[in-house]
Design a protein around this motif. Structure first.
Motif, PDB file in Angstrom:
ATOM      1  N   THR A 126       0.849  -1.187   0.000  1.00 12.57           N
ATOM      2  CA  THR A 126       0.000   0.000   0.000  1.00 12.57           C
ATOM      3  C   THR A 126       0.884   1.236   0.000  1.00 12.57           C
ATOM      4  N   LEU A 127       0.541   2.218  -0.831  1.00 11.51           N
ATOM      5  CA  LEU A 127       1.298   3.466  -0.885  1.00 11.51           C
ATOM      6  C   LEU A 127       0.649   4.505   0.019  1.00 11.51           C
ATOM      7  N   MET A 128       1.489   5.238   0.707  1.00 11.21           N
ATOM      8  CA  MET A 128       1.040   6.279   1.619  1.00 11.21           C
ATOM      9  C   MET A 128       1.598   7.618   1.155  1.00 11.21           C
ATOM     10  N   THR A 129       0.921   8.706   1.513  1.00 12.23           N
ATOM     11  CA  THR A 129       1.420  10.050   1.257  1.00 12.23           C
ATOM     12  C   THR A 129       1.717  10.696   2.602  1.00 12.23           C
ATOM     13  N   VAL A 130       2.948  11.203   2.741  1.00 14.81           N
ATOM     14  CA  VAL A 130       3.340  11.940   3.938  1.00 14.81           C
ATOM     15  C   VAL A 130       3.692  13.348   3.474  1.00 14.81           C
ATOM     16  N   ASN A 131       2.986  14.346   3.971  1.00 19.74           N
ATOM     17  CA  ASN A 131       3.312  15.729   3.641  1.00 19.74           C
ATOM     18  C   ASN A 131       4.408  16.188   4.595  1.00 19.74           C
ATOM     19  N   VAL A 132       5.521  16.658   4.012  1.00 16.44           N
ATOM     20  CA  VAL A 132       6.647  17.101   4.831  1.00 16.44           C
ATOM     21  C   VAL A 132       6.991  18.551   4.547  1.00 16.44           C
ATOM     22  N   MET A 133       7.571  19.205   5.555  1.00 12.23           N
ATOM     23  CA  MET A 133       8.135  20.526   5.383  1.00 12.23           C
ATOM     24  C   MET A 133       9.613  20.295   5.106  1.00 12.23           C
ATOM     25  N   PHE A 134      10.076  20.769   3.961  1.00 12.67           N
ATOM     26  CA  PHE A 134      11.447  20.567   3.511  1.00 12.67           C
ATOM     27  C   PHE A 134      12.121  21.931   3.505  1.00 12.67           C
ATOM     28  N   ALA A 135      13.086  22.141   4.400  1.00 12.63           N
ATOM     29  CA  ALA A 135      13.764  23.433   4.513  1.00 12.63           C
ATOM     30  C   ALA A 135      15.234  23.283   4.142  1.00 12.63           C
ATOM     31  N   ALA A 136      15.666  24.034   3.122  1.00 16.30           N
ATOM     32  CA  ALA A 136      17.065  24.023   2.692  1.00 16.30           C
ATOM     33  C   ALA A 136      17.363  25.329   1.960  1.00 16.30           C
ATOM     34  N   ASN A 137      18.588  25.816   2.111  1.00 16.53           N
ATOM     35  CA  ASN A 137      19.027  27.023   1.396  1.00 16.53           C
ATOM     36  C   ASN A 137      18.076  28.203   1.605  1.00 16.53           C
ATOM     37  N   ASP A 138      17.662  28.425   2.836  1.00 20.09           N
ATOM     38  CA  ASP A 138      16.771  29.545   3.187  1.00 20.09           C
ATOM     39  C   ASP A 138      15.423  29.494   2.471  1.00 20.09           C
ATOM     40  N   THR A 139      15.005  28.300   2.056  1.00 24.14           N
ATOM     41  CA  THR A 139      13.720  28.105   1.389  1.00 24.14           C
ATOM     42  C   THR A 139      12.969  26.973   2.092  1.00 24.14           C
ATOM     43  N   VAL A 140      11.676  27.153   2.261  1.00 19.66           N
ATOM     44  CA  VAL A 140      10.842  26.121   2.873  1.00 19.66           C
ATOM     45  C   VAL A 140       9.732  25.764   1.905  1.00 19.66           C
ATOM     46  N   GLU A 141       9.539  24.466   1.689  1.00 17.97           N
ATOM     47  CA  GLU A 141       8.458  24.003   0.821  1.00 17.97           C
ATOM     48  C   GLU A 141       7.717  22.867   1.494  1.00 17.97           C
ATOM     49  N   LEU A 142       6.437  22.771   1.218  1.00 21.80           N
ATOM     50  CA  LEU A 142       5.649  21.621   1.649  1.00 21.80           C
ATOM     51  C   LEU A 142       5.603  20.646   0.487  1.00 21.80           C
ATOM     52  N   LEU A 143       6.020  19.410   0.740  1.00 24.41           N
ATOM     53  CA  LEU A 143       6.073  18.402  -0.311  1.00 24.41           C
ATOM     54  C   LEU A 143       5.270  17.169   0.075  1.00 24.41           C
ATOM     55  N   PRO A 144       4.397  16.709  -0.812  1.00 25.90           N
ATOM     56  CA  PRO A 144       3.764  15.411  -0.584  1.00 25.90           C
ATOM     57  C   PRO A 144       4.731  14.334  -1.083  1.00 25.90           C
ATOM     58  N   VAL A 145       5.098  13.419  -0.198  1.00 23.89           N
ATOM     59  CA  VAL A 145       6.037  12.354  -0.534  1.00 23.89           C
ATOM     60  C   VAL A 145       5.299  11.015  -0.471  1.00 23.89           C
ATOM     61  N   THR A 146       5.388  10.247  -1.555  1.00 31.48           N
ATOM     62  CA  THR A 146       4.791   8.915  -1.589  1.00 31.48           C
ATOM     63  C   THR A 146       5.815   7.922  -1.073  1.00 31.48           C
ATOM     64  N   VAL A 147       5.380   7.031  -0.200  1.00 29.35           N
ATOM     65  CA  VAL A 147       6.263   6.024   0.385  1.00 29.35           C
ATOM     66  C   VAL A 147       5.446   4.751   0.623  1.00 29.35           C
ATOM     67  N   PRO A 148       6.046   3.561   0.432  1.00 27.77           N
ATOM     68  CA  PRO A 148       5.311   2.340   0.745  1.00 27.77           C
ATOM     69  C   PRO A 148       5.012   2.279   2.244  1.00 27.77           C
ATOM     70  N   GLU A 149       3.888   1.714   2.601  1.00 27.96           N
ATOM     71  CA  GLU A 149       3.507   1.613   4.013  1.00 27.96           C
ATOM     72  C   GLU A 149       4.591   0.906   4.823  1.00 27.96           C
ATOM     73  N   THR A 150       5.273  -0.057   4.202  1.00 28.07           N
ATOM     74  CA  THR A 150       6.333  -0.793   4.897  1.00 28.07           C
ATOM     75  C   THR A 150       7.562   0.076   5.160  1.00 28.07           C
ATOM     76  N   GLY A 151       7.666   1.245   4.527  1.00 23.56           N
ATOM     77  CA  GLY A 151       8.800   2.137   4.711  1.00 23.56           C
ATOM     78  C   GLY A 151       8.565   3.224   5.742  1.00 23.56           C
ATOM     79  N   ILE A 152       7.445   3.166   6.434  1.00 23.76           N
ATOM     80  CA  ILE A 152       7.130   4.174   7.450  1.00 23.76           C
ATOM     81  C   ILE A 152       7.507   3.624   8.814  1.00 23.76           C
ATOM     82  N   SER A 153       8.340   4.384   9.540  1.00 23.53           N
ATOM     83  CA  SER A 153       8.730   3.890  10.859  1.00 23.53           C
ATOM     84  C   SER A 153       8.714   5.010  11.884  1.00 23.53           C
TER      85      SER A 153
END
Length: 114
Positions: free
Chosen positions: A40-67
């Motif tokens: 099963t694929l899951m979507t985790v929305n993350v805040m990604f901050a780098a180089n003085d920039t912040v973005e919200l990214l939806p990241v798809t990950v298999p359910e087995t990869g969530i810990s």
């Protein structure tokens, strides 16, 4: 399909919205699965901050990869993050996919084996 590896070593990443099942078809509510493993694929929305920039990214990950506990605000590591440019019906964007999303808080567990 072109895949671009994303270097997360200099970024701060935290959960903006806990994992939710990725919906393949909104009309039927069908949940998306990995075509190779059937996970099963899951979507985790993350805040990604780098180089003085912040973005919200939806990241798809298999359910087995969530810990660990992936509550809002939890710092996380994204293993194997890639960006995939896409275009369909005159629309375009970038999709993000990771092998695993791991909590960096104390007591976090390693991803489950596939």
């Amino acid at each position: 399909m072109r895949q671009i590896p994303v270097d997360t070593s200099a970024a701060s990443v935290m959960v903006a919205q806990p994992p939710q099942p990725k919906i393949k078809d909104r009309r039927t509510g069908e949940v998306a699965t990995d075509t190779e493993t059937g996970a099963t694929l899951m979507t985790v929305n993350v805040m990604f901050a780098a180089n003085d920039t912040v973005e919200l990214l939806p990241v798809t990950v298999p359910e087995t990869g969530i810990s660990g506990d992936l509550a809002m605000g939890t710092p996380v590591a994204l293993t194997g993050l890639i960006a995939r440019p896409w275009e369909r019906d005159g629309r375009h964007g970038v999709a993000f996919r990771a092998v695993a999303v791991t909590s960096l808080t104390a007591g976090a567990t390693k991803p489950k084996a596939a």
